[in-house]
Design a protein around this motif. Structure first.
Motif, PDB file in Angstrom:
ATOM      1  N   VAL A 121      -7.478   4.253   5.199  1.00 29.76           N
ATOM      2  CA  VAL A 121      -6.225   4.021   4.472  1.00 29.76           C
ATOM      3  C   VAL A 121      -6.353   4.632   3.084  1.00 29.76           C
ATOM      4  O   VAL A 121      -7.407   4.560   2.455  1.00 29.76           O
ATOM      5  N   MET A 122      -5.274   5.268   2.657  1.00 27.40           N
ATOM      6  CA  MET A 122      -5.211   5.738   1.276  1.00 27.40           C
ATOM      7  C   MET A 122      -4.475   4.663   0.499  1.00 27.40           C
ATOM      8  O   MET A 122      -3.359   4.275   0.847  1.00 27.40           O
ATOM      9  N   ILE A 123      -5.110   4.149  -0.535  1.00 30.02           N
ATOM     10  CA  ILE A 123      -4.559   3.077  -1.357  1.00 30.02           C
ATOM     11  C   ILE A 123      -4.042   3.681  -2.652  1.00 30.02           C
ATOM     12  O   ILE A 123      -4.710   4.506  -3.263  1.00 30.02           O
ATOM     13  N   ILE A 124      -2.846   3.265  -3.046  1.00 29.36           N
ATOM     14  CA  ILE A 124      -2.262   3.747  -4.305  1.00 29.36           C
ATOM     15  C   ILE A 124      -1.678   2.573  -5.075  1.00 29.36           C
ATOM     16  O   ILE A 124      -1.362   1.540  -4.506  1.00 29.36           O
ATOM     17  N   GLN A 125      -1.536   2.786  -6.361  1.00 29.82           N
ATOM     18  CA  GLN A 125      -0.794   1.839  -7.182  1.00 29.82           C
ATOM     19  C   GLN A 125       0.624   2.371  -7.294  1.00 29.82           C
ATOM     20  O   GLN A 125       0.835   3.574  -7.439  1.00 29.82           O
ATOM     21  N   LYS A 126       1.606   1.493  -7.195  1.00 29.82           N
ATOM     22  CA  LYS A 126       3.008   1.896  -7.174  1.00 29.82           C
ATOM     23  C   LYS A 126       3.383   2.666  -8.431  1.00 29.82           C
ATOM     24  O   LYS A 126       3.036   2.278  -9.533  1.00 29.82           O
ATOM     25  N   GLN A 127       4.111   3.746  -8.237  1.00 36.48           N
ATOM     26  CA  GLN A 127       4.598   4.565  -9.338  1.00 36.48           C
ATOM     27  C   GLN A 127       6.069   4.232  -9.593  1.00 36.48           C
ATOM     28  O   GLN A 127       6.758   3.705  -8.726  1.00 36.48           O
ATOM     29  N   ASN A 128       6.576   4.572 -10.752  1.00 37.44           N
ATOM     30  CA  ASN A 128       7.951   4.236 -11.123  1.00 37.44           C
ATOM     31  C   ASN A 128       8.982   4.824 -10.176  1.00 37.44           C
ATOM     32  O   ASN A 128      10.012   4.218  -9.906  1.00 37.44           O
TER      33      ASN A 128
END
Length: 138
Positions: A121-128
């Protein structure tokens, strides 16, 4: 002389002191009493919210700098539940599933050295930009 107007905690039964409209002796007794008397559908919502918070905590711990790739087994071992998420963003084939402000995209890597595909899984922090997504345009 004994006071016949004594009031008792609705949860543990101890004598109440203080305000005349007091119903519980402590915050813990109040919370425990209210949690035990919730309707079954309320309890199910509490369980789901607890799992969503657990999922977010796991994603955040594995993604300290805003983006990371991790094997699926790591999330499984930490108690991540892929069946619970708060929203999604993207399009079929490139879809991110979010638990509040952290999201993941399932990946399958095929390797020449490994017999079976590797699930990651590629994990990201939400962007605007993801906040302004129009679901009718997906």
């Amino acid at each position: 002389m004994e006071n016949i107007n004594r009031k008792y905690c609705l949860h543990c039964g101890s004598v109440l002191t203080g305000r005349s409209d007091k119903r519980f002796c402590s915050d813990q007794c109040r919370a425990t009493h209210n949690n035990r008397h919730k309707a079954p559908h309320e309890q199910r919502m509490q369980e789901i919210n607890a799992q969503l918070r657990r999922n977010r905590t796991i994603l955040k711990s594995l993604c300290p700098i805003g983006k990371a790739t991790v094997r699926k087994e790591v999330l499984d071992e930490m108690g991540f539940d892929f069946g619970h998420h708060t929203s999604f963003f993207g399009r079929p084939g490139k879809l991110y599933f979010f638990c509040y402000d952290y999201g993941y995209m399932p990946l399958v890597e095929r390797s020449l050295t490994e017999q079976h595909p590797v699930k990651k899984v590629m994990i990201i922090q939400k962007q605007n930009f993801a906040d302004r997504a129009d679901p009718w345009l997906l």
